[in-house]
Design a protein around this motif. Sequence first.
Motif, PDB file in Angstrom:
ATOM      1  N   TYR A 182       0.857  -1.188   0.000  1.00 29.69           N
ATOM      2  CA  TYR A 182       0.000   0.000   0.000  1.00 29.69           C
ATOM      3  C   TYR A 182       0.887   1.229   0.000  1.00 29.69           C
ATOM      4  O   TYR A 182       1.914   1.278   0.687  1.00 29.69           O
ATOM      5  CB  TYR A 182      -0.869   0.049   1.256  1.00 29.69           C
ATOM      6  CG  TYR A 182      -2.049  -0.876   1.242  1.00 29.69           C
ATOM      7  CD1 TYR A 182      -3.229  -0.525   0.597  1.00 29.69           C
ATOM      8  CD2 TYR A 182      -1.995  -2.099   1.894  1.00 29.69           C
ATOM      9  CE1 TYR A 182      -4.320  -1.378   0.595  1.00 29.69           C
ATOM     10  CE2 TYR A 182      -3.086  -2.956   1.899  1.00 29.69           C
ATOM     11  CZ  TYR A 182      -4.245  -2.584   1.253  1.00 29.69           C
ATOM     12  OH  TYR A 182      -5.320  -3.430   1.251  1.00 29.69           O
ATOM     13  N   CYS A 186       0.426   5.798  -0.328  1.00 35.08           N
ATOM     14  CA  CYS A 186      -0.588   6.843  -0.196  1.00 35.08           C
ATOM     15  C   CYS A 186      -0.046   8.191  -0.647  1.00 35.08           C
ATOM     16  O   CYS A 186       1.158   8.415  -0.712  1.00 35.08           O
ATOM     17  CB  CYS A 186      -1.098   6.922   1.245  1.00 35.08           C
ATOM     18  SG  CYS A 186       0.111   7.512   2.437  1.00 35.08           S
ATOM     19  N   TRP A 213      -3.392   3.536  -2.242  1.00 30.52           N
ATOM     20  CA  TRP A 213      -3.402   2.650  -3.396  1.00 30.52           C
ATOM     21  C   TRP A 213      -2.768   1.318  -3.063  1.00 30.52           C
ATOM     22  O   TRP A 213      -1.773   1.237  -2.353  1.00 30.52           O
ATOM     23  CB  TRP A 213      -2.659   3.314  -4.550  1.00 30.52           C
ATOM     24  CG  TRP A 213      -3.155   4.714  -4.781  1.00 30.52           C
ATOM     25  CD1 TRP A 213      -4.394   5.084  -5.220  1.00 30.52           C
ATOM     26  CD2 TRP A 213      -2.446   5.922  -4.541  1.00 30.52           C
ATOM     27  NE1 TRP A 213      -4.485   6.450  -5.282  1.00 30.52           N
ATOM     28  CE2 TRP A 213      -3.306   6.999  -4.869  1.00 30.52           C
ATOM     29  CE3 TRP A 213      -1.163   6.221  -4.079  1.00 30.52           C
ATOM     30  CZ2 TRP A 213      -2.916   8.327  -4.758  1.00 30.52           C
ATOM     31  CZ3 TRP A 213      -0.780   7.538  -3.970  1.00 30.52           C
ATOM     32  CH2 TRP A 213      -1.657   8.572  -4.312  1.00 30.52           C
ATOM     33  N   LYS A 214      -3.347   0.263  -3.627  1.00 30.64           N
ATOM     34  CA  LYS A 214      -2.869  -1.100  -3.387  1.00 30.64           C
ATOM     35  C   LYS A 214      -2.212  -1.633  -4.660  1.00 30.64           C
ATOM     36  O   LYS A 214      -2.795  -1.582  -5.733  1.00 30.64           O
ATOM     37  CB  LYS A 214      -4.060  -1.980  -2.984  1.00 30.64           C
ATOM     38  CG  LYS A 214      -3.713  -3.424  -2.758  1.00 30.64           C
ATOM     39  CD  LYS A 214      -4.843  -4.221  -2.118  1.00 30.64           C
ATOM     40  CE  LYS A 214      -6.139  -4.168  -2.857  1.00 30.64           C
ATOM     41  NZ  LYS A 214      -7.153  -5.097  -2.296  1.00 30.64           N
ATOM     42  N   HIS A 215      -1.013  -2.181  -4.503  1.00 30.63           N
ATOM     43  CA  HIS A 215      -0.285  -2.804  -5.609  1.00 30.63           C
ATOM     44  C   HIS A 215      -0.213  -4.302  -5.323  1.00 30.63           C
ATOM     45  O   HIS A 215       0.514  -4.740  -4.432  1.00 30.63           O
ATOM     46  CB  HIS A 215       1.122  -2.204  -5.714  1.00 30.63           C
ATOM     47  CG  HIS A 215       1.911  -2.750  -6.845  1.00 30.63           C
ATOM     48  ND1 HIS A 215       3.266  -2.916  -6.792  1.00 30.63           N
ATOM     49  CD2 HIS A 215       1.545  -3.173  -8.086  1.00 30.63           C
ATOM     50  CE1 HIS A 215       3.701  -3.418  -7.924  1.00 30.63           C
ATOM     51  NE2 HIS A 215       2.676  -3.585  -8.727  1.00 30.63           N
ATOM     52  N   TRP A 274      -2.578  -2.439  -9.933  1.00 24.51           N
ATOM     53  CA  TRP A 274      -2.782  -1.337  -8.997  1.00 24.51           C
ATOM     54  C   TRP A 274      -4.278  -1.189  -8.787  1.00 24.51           C
ATOM     55  O   TRP A 274      -5.054  -1.181  -9.739  1.00 24.51           O
ATOM     56  CB  TRP A 274      -2.222  -0.027  -9.541  1.00 24.51           C
ATOM     57  CG  TRP A 274      -0.739   0.062  -9.412  1.00 24.51           C
ATOM     58  CD1 TRP A 274       0.193  -0.302 -10.335  1.00 24.51           C
ATOM     59  CD2 TRP A 274      -0.017   0.528  -8.272  1.00 24.51           C
ATOM     60  NE1 TRP A 274       1.448  -0.087  -9.835  1.00 24.51           N
ATOM     61  CE2 TRP A 274       1.344   0.421  -8.576  1.00 24.51           C
ATOM     62  CE3 TRP A 274      -0.403   1.017  -7.023  1.00 24.51           C
ATOM     63  CZ2 TRP A 274       2.338   0.813  -7.676  1.00 24.51           C
ATOM     64  CZ3 TRP A 274       0.584   1.403  -6.130  1.00 24.51           C
ATOM     65  CH2 TRP A 274       1.937   1.289  -6.454  1.00 24.51           C
ATOM     66  N   GLY A 307      -7.199   1.262  -6.970  1.00 29.01           N
ATOM     67  CA  GLY A 307      -7.463   2.554  -6.363  1.00 29.01           C
ATOM     68  C   GLY A 307      -6.654   3.688  -6.945  1.00 29.01           C
ATOM     69  O   GLY A 307      -6.888   4.845  -6.615  1.00 29.01           O
ATOM     70  N   ALA A 308      -5.687   3.387  -7.787  1.00 33.37           N
ATOM     71  CA  ALA A 308      -4.884   4.440  -8.410  1.00 33.37           C
ATOM     72  C   ALA A 308      -5.575   4.944  -9.661  1.00 33.37           C
ATOM     73  O   ALA A 308      -6.128   4.171 -10.422  1.00 33.37           O
ATOM     74  CB  ALA A 308      -3.501   3.912  -8.758  1.00 33.37           C
ATOM     75  N   CYS A 309      -5.548   6.237  -9.846  1.00 31.50           N
ATOM     76  CA  CYS A 309      -6.184   6.840 -11.039  1.00 31.50           C
ATOM     77  C   CYS A 309      -5.210   6.919 -12.173  1.00 31.50           C
ATOM     78  O   CYS A 309      -4.067   7.007 -12.037  1.00 31.50           O
ATOM     79  CB  CYS A 309      -6.693   8.239 -10.710  1.00 31.50           C
ATOM     80  SG  CYS A 309      -7.956   8.223  -9.435  1.00 31.50           S
TER      81      CYS A 309
END
Length: 153
Positions: free
Chosen positions: A65, A67, A137-139, A149, A151-153
């Motif tokens: 994670y 941020c 964000w979770k990888h 990924w 949650g990442a835009c």
Amino acid sequence: MAPQSDHLGEQAADEPVKLLAIRETPLSLDEVFRAVGDDAAGGTALFVGTVRNHDGGADVDALGYSCHPHAEAELRRVADKVVADYPVRALAAVHRVGELRVGDLAVVVAVSCPHRAEAFEACRKLIDDLKHEVPIWKHQRFSDGTEEWVGAC
């Protein structure tokens, strides 16, 4: 929500946000639970998010994670909104960043309110808004060598 009462115990506390953090260190259920203890609370709801070994039909080997630098400020905004919408006596939320293993605690949130229904609703609102609005964000890395990924835009 329960009907309003003039009794102070039925109202939101003056300063209900007790613990907010984004940490690289392991999370503690006991710490979060202690933070939301309140003699006027008849209900305490606690949610624990853990790293699972699968996602979308694929085996997860590892994840990390990360941020945005302003993630804690966004977490505060989300918490303040929950406090504004429910009679919260105490609220706590902690999220982990860094490399995690399957079974590790990724997020722990808890809310105490005068009644259980309010506590459940407020806790659900807190975790749902945290997941949708706080820039964490979770990888994920899968056993087949792919990664994703979330949650990442």
